[in-house]
Design a protein around this motif. Structure first.
Motif, short mmCIF file in Angstrom:
data_model
loop_
_atom_site.label_atom_id
_atom_site.label_comp_id
_atom_site.label_asym_id
_atom_site.label_seq_id
_atom_site.Cartn_x
_atom_site.Cartn_y
_atom_site.Cartn_z
N GLN A 20 0.83 -1.21 0.00
CA GLN A 20 0.00 0.00 0.00
C GLN A 20 0.86 1.26 0.00
O GLN A 20 0.56 2.24 -0.68
CB GLN A 20 -0.93 0.01 1.22
CG GLN A 20 -1.93 1.17 1.21
CD GLN A 20 -2.77 1.19 -0.05
OE1 GLN A 20 -3.39 0.19 -0.41
NE2 GLN A 20 -2.82 2.34 -0.73
N SER A 21 1.96 1.23 0.75
CA SER A 21 2.83 2.42 0.78
C SER A 21 3.49 2.62 -0.58
O SER A 21 3.70 3.76 -1.01
CB SER A 21 3.88 2.30 1.89
OG SER A 21 4.84 1.30 1.61
N SER A 23 2.08 1.72 -3.44
CA SER A 23 1.00 2.21 -4.28
C SER A 23 0.80 3.71 -4.09
O SER A 23 0.64 4.47 -5.07
CB SER A 23 -0.29 1.45 -3.95
OG SER A 23 -1.39 1.98 -4.66
N ASP A 24 0.82 4.16 -2.84
CA ASP A 24 0.67 5.59 -2.55
C ASP A 24 1.82 6.39 -3.15
O ASP A 24 1.62 7.50 -3.68
CB ASP A 24 0.60 5.82 -1.04
CG ASP A 24 -0.64 5.22 -0.41
OD1 ASP A 24 -1.60 4.93 -1.15
OD2 ASP A 24 -0.64 5.03 0.83
N ARG A 28 1.81 9.44 -5.99
CA ARG A 28 2.38 10.77 -5.75
C ARG A 28 3.43 11.16 -6.78
O ARG A 28 3.66 12.34 -7.03
CB ARG A 28 3.05 10.83 -4.37
CG ARG A 28 2.11 10.75 -3.19
CD ARG A 28 2.84 11.14 -1.92
NE ARG A 28 4.04 10.34 -1.67
CZ ARG A 28 4.07 9.24 -0.94
NH1 ARG A 28 2.95 8.78 -0.39
NH2 ARG A 28 5.20 8.58 -0.75
#
Length: 256
Positions: A20-21, A23-24, A28
């Protein structure tokens, strides 16, 4: 803003916190675009169509044959994924640590292994390359390295912290061997002509390295999230640095 067509397509393999990190961080950034996920996911993923989700690597690569793969998996699965990606010669990134297998020497790796990057977060710090340049300018014999936590987050399990710290020692000085374990838990290593005292802790998030030689100025390198400092003799420089996730994902575009 960078057009989507100019961004590198990425398939993200995994469903945990690190996935998830990543993906974030892709969302960005400006150089990558997430085109699909590999893995079962959860109920929310089943209702979502953006990005598409695939059950297997074959399915995902069939839909996006030019995509690069970022695999954020637990250590045993990460090793299996790395070997599969290497067998295919696929440009990819695998999260560290990987499960260790004694039979996997360099000669036993698939020919495409050089295209698989491992996200060793301390090795991707710009300070690492700077320190290596300084090491080439003189003879250094002793190093003290203190590592607290993981490159991408505070804390972590002791084996993970040690794995990342050992990866940094290997990148700086060559593959080490253990000489002695001290009462305080620190480890004395020998890597070529360098003797290294390595201490690891599972609290906080920090790196500090001190290198000593004969007739050369000491090198000091320290890092905390978003900032690192290198001092050598009368020269001292402090710089901001990207997050661990951003540094890891940069390896998909520019292998280190």
């Amino acid at each position: 803003m960078t057009p989507d067509a100019a961004r590198i397509p990425v398939l993200l393999w995994g469903d945990g916190r690190r996935a998830q990190s990543w993906s974030d961080a892709i969302a960005r950034g400006k150089s990558l675009r997430l085109v699909g996920r590999i893995g079962r996911g959860g109920p929310d993923d089943e209702r979502s169509t953006s990005p598409p989700r695939f059950a297997t690597l074959d399915d995902a690569l069939g839909a996006f044959p030019q995509a690069r793969v970022a695999a954020a998996l637990e250590p045993r699965a990460a090793l299996a994924a790395a070997l599969e990606l290497a067998q295919r010669g696929r440009a990819s990134l695998v999260d560290a640590p990987l499960y260790a297998r004694a039979d996997l020497s360099g000669d036993a790796l698939p020919p495409g292994a050089s295209r698989v990057q491992v996200a060793n977060g301390f090795c991707t710090l710009s300070g690492r390359a700077h320190v290596q340049k300084l090491l080439g300018a003189g003879v250094y014999e002793h190093a003290h390295i203190d590592v607290d936590g993981l490159p991408e987050e505070a804390g972590g399990e002791s084996i993970e912290v040690f794995w990342h710290a050992l990866a940094l020692v290997s990148r700086l000085f060559g593959v080490p061997r253990v000489e002695r374990v001290h009462v305080d838990g620190s480890v004395e290593l020998e890597a070529g002509a360098m003797r290294v005292r390595l201490s690891c802790a599972t609290r906080g998030q920090r790196l500090r390295a001190r290198l000593h030689g004969t007739g050369v100025p000491d090198i000091e390198w320290s890092w905390r999230p978003h900032e690192q400092t290198i001092a050598c003799g009368n020269t001292r420089a402090t710089r901001t640095c990207p997050t661990g996730e951003e540094r890891a994902l940069r390896q998909l575009a520019a292998p280190t």
